[in-house]
Design a protein around this motif. Structure first.
Motif, PDB file in Angstrom:
ATOM      1  N   ARG A 150       0.692  -0.982   0.116  1.00 52.29           N
ATOM      2  CA  ARG A 150       0.408   0.008   0.141  1.00 52.29           C
ATOM      3  C   ARG A 150       0.906   1.620  -0.069  1.00 52.29           C
ATOM      4  O   ARG A 150       1.739   1.326   0.257  1.00 52.29           O
ATOM      5  CB  ARG A 150      -1.301   0.030   1.119  1.00 52.29           C
ATOM      6  CG  ARG A 150      -0.248   0.319   2.980  1.00 52.29           C
ATOM      7  CD  ARG A 150      -1.112  -0.083   3.736  1.00 52.29           C
ATOM      8  NE  ARG A 150      -1.245  -0.598   3.768  1.00 52.29           N
ATOM      9  CZ  ARG A 150      -1.917  -1.642   4.114  1.00 52.29           C
ATOM     10  NH1 ARG A 150      -4.008  -1.301   4.196  1.00 52.29           N
ATOM     11  NH2 ARG A 150      -2.987  -3.433   4.194  1.00 52.29           N
ATOM     12  N   LEU A 151       0.141   2.604  -0.463  1.00 52.93           N
ATOM     13  CA  LEU A 151       1.297   3.681  -0.417  1.00 52.93           C
ATOM     14  C   LEU A 151      -0.163   4.540   0.665  1.00 52.93           C
ATOM     15  O   LEU A 151      -1.261   4.793  -0.214  1.00 52.93           O
ATOM     16  CB  LEU A 151       1.404   4.217  -1.980  1.00 52.93           C
ATOM     17  CG  LEU A 151       0.635   4.192  -2.527  1.00 52.93           C
ATOM     18  CD1 LEU A 151       0.178   6.135  -2.496  1.00 52.93           C
ATOM     19  CD2 LEU A 151       0.862   3.858  -3.960  1.00 52.93           C
ATOM     20  N   PHE A 152       0.261   5.630   0.447  1.00 55.17           N
ATOM     21  CA  PHE A 152      -0.326   6.907   1.734  1.00 55.17           C
ATOM     22  C   PHE A 152       0.130   7.817   1.047  1.00 55.17           C
ATOM     23  O   PHE A 152       0.958   8.252   0.431  1.00 55.17           O
ATOM     24  CB  PHE A 152       0.417   6.882   2.667  1.00 55.17           C
ATOM     25  CG  PHE A 152      -0.569   5.689   3.843  1.00 55.17           C
ATOM     26  CD1 PHE A 152      -1.722   5.486   4.090  1.00 55.17           C
ATOM     27  CD2 PHE A 152       1.184   4.979   4.384  1.00 55.17           C
ATOM     28  CE1 PHE A 152      -1.719   4.149   4.719  1.00 55.17           C
ATOM     29  CE2 PHE A 152       0.753   3.683   5.082  1.00 55.17           C
ATOM     30  CZ  PHE A 152      -0.505   3.272   5.100  1.00 55.17           C
ATOM     31  N   ILE A 153      -0.953   8.937   0.398  1.00 54.06           N
ATOM     32  CA  ILE A 153      -0.714  10.415   0.368  1.00 54.06           C
ATOM     33  C   ILE A 153      -1.931  11.430   1.415  1.00 54.06           C
ATOM     34  O   ILE A 153      -3.028  10.917   2.462  1.00 54.06           O
ATOM     35  CB  ILE A 153      -1.577   9.990  -1.119  1.00 54.06           C
ATOM     36  CG1 ILE A 153      -3.274  10.621  -1.691  1.00 54.06           C
ATOM     37  CG2 ILE A 153      -1.205   9.544  -1.986  1.00 54.06           C
ATOM     38  CD1 ILE A 153      -3.197  10.594  -2.311  1.00 54.06           C
ATOM     39  N   GLY A 177      -3.768   3.311  -0.923  1.00 55.87           N
ATOM     40  CA  GLY A 177      -3.678   3.078  -2.367  1.00 55.87           C
ATOM     41  C   GLY A 177      -2.887   2.067  -2.606  1.00 55.87           C
ATOM     42  O   GLY A 177      -1.531   1.215  -1.383  1.00 55.87           O
ATOM     43  N   LYS A 178      -4.121   0.503  -2.238  1.00 57.74           N
ATOM     44  CA  LYS A 178      -3.612  -0.879  -2.771  1.00 57.74           C
ATOM     45  C   LYS A 178      -2.729  -1.095  -3.912  1.00 57.74           C
ATOM     46  O   LYS A 178      -2.735  -0.651  -4.633  1.00 57.74           O
ATOM     47  CB  LYS A 178      -4.271  -1.893  -1.983  1.00 57.74           C
ATOM     48  CG  LYS A 178      -4.975  -1.751  -0.518  1.00 57.74           C
ATOM     49  CD  LYS A 178      -6.029  -2.338   0.229  1.00 57.74           C
ATOM     50  CE  LYS A 178      -6.144  -2.368   1.272  1.00 57.74           C
ATOM     51  NZ  LYS A 178      -7.306  -3.093   1.815  1.00 57.74           N
ATOM     52  N   THR A 213       1.920  -5.643 -12.146  1.00 58.34           N
ATOM     53  CA  THR A 213       1.194  -4.872 -10.689  1.00 58.34           C
ATOM     54  C   THR A 213       0.021  -4.322 -11.047  1.00 58.34           C
ATOM     55  O   THR A 213      -0.101  -4.318 -11.540  1.00 58.34           O
ATOM     56  CB  THR A 213       2.313  -3.587 -10.109  1.00 58.34           C
ATOM     57  OG1 THR A 213       3.599  -3.869 -10.223  1.00 58.34           O
ATOM     58  CG2 THR A 213       1.830  -2.684  -9.204  1.00 58.34           C
ATOM     59  N   TYR A 214      -0.797  -4.565 -10.268  1.00 61.32           N
ATOM     60  CA  TYR A 214      -2.247  -4.724  -9.951  1.00 61.32           C
ATOM     61  C   TYR A 214      -2.574  -2.924  -8.813  1.00 61.32           C
ATOM     62  O   TYR A 214      -1.558  -3.348  -7.676  1.00 61.32           O
ATOM     63  CB  TYR A 214      -3.078  -5.520  -9.620  1.00 61.32           C
ATOM     64  CG  TYR A 214      -2.648  -6.506 -10.442  1.00 61.32           C
ATOM     65  CD1 TYR A 214      -3.743  -6.824 -11.889  1.00 61.32           C
ATOM     66  CD2 TYR A 214      -2.199  -7.488 -10.620  1.00 61.32           C
ATOM     67  CE1 TYR A 214      -3.673  -7.763 -12.775  1.00 61.32           C
ATOM     68  CE2 TYR A 214      -2.047  -8.688 -10.948  1.00 61.32           C
ATOM     69  CZ  TYR A 214      -2.581  -8.896 -12.832  1.00 61.32           C
ATOM     70  OH  TYR A 214      -2.764  -9.509 -13.463  1.00 61.32           O
ATOM     71  N   LEU A 215      -3.362  -2.364  -9.383  1.00 59.69           N
ATOM     72  CA  LEU A 215      -3.281  -1.124  -8.368  1.00 59.69           C
ATOM     73  C   LEU A 215      -5.146  -0.763  -8.438  1.00 59.69           C
ATOM     74  O   LEU A 215      -5.546  -1.007  -9.304  1.00 59.69           O
ATOM     75  CB  LEU A 215      -2.303   0.293  -8.435  1.00 59.69           C
ATOM     76  CG  LEU A 215      -1.476   0.004  -8.787  1.00 59.69           C
ATOM     77  CD1 LEU A 215      -1.142  -0.396 -10.450  1.00 59.69           C
ATOM     78  CD2 LEU A 215      -0.733   1.844  -8.883  1.00 59.69           C
ATOM     79  N   TRP A 216      -5.655  -0.013  -6.888  1.00 51.99           N
ATOM     80  CA  TRP A 216      -6.669  -0.232  -6.269  1.00 51.99           C
ATOM     81  C   TRP A 216      -7.017   1.426  -6.196  1.00 51.99           C
ATOM     82  O   TRP A 216      -6.104   2.354  -6.500  1.00 51.99           O
ATOM     83  CB  TRP A 216      -7.139  -1.019  -5.762  1.00 51.99           C
ATOM     84  CG  TRP A 216      -7.615  -2.287  -5.090  1.00 51.99           C
ATOM     85  CD1 TRP A 216      -8.663  -2.697  -5.288  1.00 51.99           C
ATOM     86  CD2 TRP A 216      -6.405  -3.627  -5.757  1.00 51.99           C
ATOM     87  NE1 TRP A 216      -8.726  -4.078  -5.620  1.00 51.99           N
ATOM     88  CE2 TRP A 216      -7.104  -4.467  -6.440  1.00 51.99           C
ATOM     89  CE3 TRP A 216      -5.113  -3.833  -5.815  1.00 51.99           C
ATOM     90  CZ2 TRP A 216      -6.838  -6.154  -6.198  1.00 51.99           C
ATOM     91  CZ3 TRP A 216      -5.173  -4.405  -6.572  1.00 51.99           C
ATOM     92  CH2 TRP A 216      -5.728  -5.872  -6.670  1.00 51.99           C
ATOM     93  N   PRO A 217      -8.535   1.498  -6.119  1.00 47.47           N
ATOM     94  CA  PRO A 217      -8.485   2.903  -6.410  1.00 47.47           C
ATOM     95  C   PRO A 217      -8.088   3.492  -4.756  1.00 47.47           C
ATOM     96  O   PRO A 217      -8.577   2.988  -3.146  1.00 47.47           O
ATOM     97  CB  PRO A 217     -10.155   3.026  -6.440  1.00 47.47           C
ATOM     98  CG  PRO A 217     -10.752   1.528  -6.500  1.00 47.47           C
ATOM     99  CD  PRO A 217      -9.174   0.848  -7.005  1.00 47.47           C
ATOM    100  N   PHE A 218      -7.996   4.635  -4.771  1.00 48.34           N
ATOM    101  CA  PHE A 218      -7.349   5.357  -2.872  1.00 48.34           C
ATOM    102  C   PHE A 218      -8.642   5.191  -1.817  1.00 48.34           C
ATOM    103  O   PHE A 218      -9.722   6.282  -3.225  1.00 48.34           O
ATOM    104  CB  PHE A 218      -7.041   6.363  -3.363  1.00 48.34           C
ATOM    105  CG  PHE A 218      -5.460   7.059  -3.351  1.00 48.34           C
ATOM    106  CD1 PHE A 218      -4.467   6.390  -2.179  1.00 48.34           C
ATOM    107  CD2 PHE A 218      -4.985   6.761  -5.415  1.00 48.34           C
ATOM    108  CE1 PHE A 218      -2.998   6.525  -2.827  1.00 48.34           C
ATOM    109  CE2 PHE A 218      -3.932   6.639  -5.169  1.00 48.34           C
ATOM    110  CZ  PHE A 218      -2.400   6.684  -4.225  1.00 48.34           C
ATOM    111  N   GLU A 219      -8.328   4.969  -1.191  1.00 50.65           N
ATOM    112  CA  GLU A 219      -9.900   5.309  -0.378  1.00 50.65           C
ATOM    113  C   GLU A 219      -9.602   6.100   1.008  1.00 50.65           C
ATOM    114  O   GLU A 219      -8.605   6.010   1.356  1.00 50.65           O
ATOM    115  CB  GLU A 219      -9.732   3.763   0.622  1.00 50.65           C
ATOM    116  CG  GLU A 219      -9.020   2.905   0.997  1.00 50.65           C
ATOM    117  CD  GLU A 219      -9.570   1.556   1.004  1.00 50.65           C
ATOM    118  OE1 GLU A 219     -10.718   1.257   1.742  1.00 50.65           O
ATOM    119  OE2 GLU A 219      -8.757   0.866   1.271  1.00 50.65           O
ATOM    120  N   ASN A 220     -10.725   6.943   1.460  1.00 51.91           N
ATOM    121  CA  ASN A 220     -10.050   7.657   2.519  1.00 51.91           C
ATOM    122  C   ASN A 220     -10.587   6.594   4.048  1.00 51.91           C
ATOM    123  O   ASN A 220     -11.187   5.682   3.623  1.00 51.91           O
ATOM    124  CB  ASN A 220     -11.274   8.658   2.459  1.00 51.91           C
ATOM    125  CG  ASN A 220     -10.689   9.877   4.085  1.00 51.91           C
ATOM    126  OD1 ASN A 220     -10.322   9.462   4.213  1.00 51.91           O
ATOM    127  ND2 ASN A 220     -11.925  10.807   3.675  1.00 51.91           N
TER     128      ASN A 220
END
Length: 241
Positions: free
Chosen positions: A170-173, A182-183, A223-230
């Motif tokens: 995961r990454l954070f913004i 975002g996973k 690599t697969y990315l998922w939508p960012f979630e709050n």
């Protein structure tokens, strides 16, 4: 990959990826982060990494790759953070070679992508990668590195530094007072040892670069990315710098 990839919105292939990491003072690194995030450490040490690679076969779910927009070079500066019980990556910058891709990533995902002139060449053994930041209103940064993978590939073992530095899902913004994650999923990195020669570097100057670096090479992952979630935690005190 397995059905655990269901729900992804973007698919990418990353190639000829180099991890170049060095340890830094934890308190100094904390001062560089948004106050909501906390430095993650391995055996008490905090780390920063520079990661150059080629990204291709980029496509959104349900859409084909577009030849002129499905390939770019990227050079990111990253560190490792915690938010509550979650661990992930935080990016200080992501230089990239595709202007439209930079604009999309900044506007849609609010990631700190920056436009740069970049190039990559390989003779089948050594890889030469260079970047010169051209983004308006941002301090210039140049980087030129040559690296050569060595030996056979291996998978890092959980609990080792190799695993801790490379296997993040995961990454954070942070936007205002809100934290988004975002996973990211991919198979385990096929890691190799690597010889590295840094020819020019003004990119790492703000980040207390050390010659005592830990390096890894990986040839390719999808690599697969998922939508960012709050994931903002309400009613809890934020981390204090």
């Amino acid at each position: 990959m397995s059905p655990r990839t269901s729900g992804w919105i973007m698919k990418q292939t990353w190639e000829d990826l180099l991890f170049l990491h060095w340890s830094v003072d934890r308190d100094w690194l904390q001062s560089m982060l948004p106050p909501q995030l906390e430095v993650d450490t391995f055996e008490g040490k905090a780390w920063i990494g520079i990661v150059p690679f080629e990204m291709n076969q980029i496509r959104f779910r349900g859409l084909p790759s577009v030849p002129f927009a499905s390939k770019l070079l990227e050079l990111n500066v990253r560190t490792y953070v915690k938010y509550g019980q979650k661990r992930g990556v935080y990016f200080f910058s992501l230089d990239a070679s595709h202007k439209a891709g930079v604009m999309m990533a900044r506007n849609l995902f609010h990631l700190p992508y920056l436009q740069a002139k970049m190039g990559k060449k390989s003779d089948g053994k050594q890889i030469s990668f260079w970047s010169s930041r051209t983004h308006k209103g941002v301090e210039k940064a140049d980087y030129h590195i040559i690296y050569e993978p060595l030996g056979t590939s291996y998978e890092a073992r959980k609990g080792d530094l190799d695993f801790w530095l490379t296997e993040r899902d995961r990454l954070f913004i942070v936007r205002g007072n809100k934290v988004f994650q975002g996973k990211i999923k991919h198979d385990r990195w096929p890691l190799q040892k690597v010889d590295v020669a840094v020819l020019r570097d003004t990119l790492s100057h703000p980040y207390h670069y050390s010659d005592q670096v830990v390096t890894h090479f990986s040839k390719k992952v999808t690599t697969y990315l998922w939508p960012f979630e709050n994931v903002t935690q309400t009613g809890k005190p934020l981390h204090i710098k």
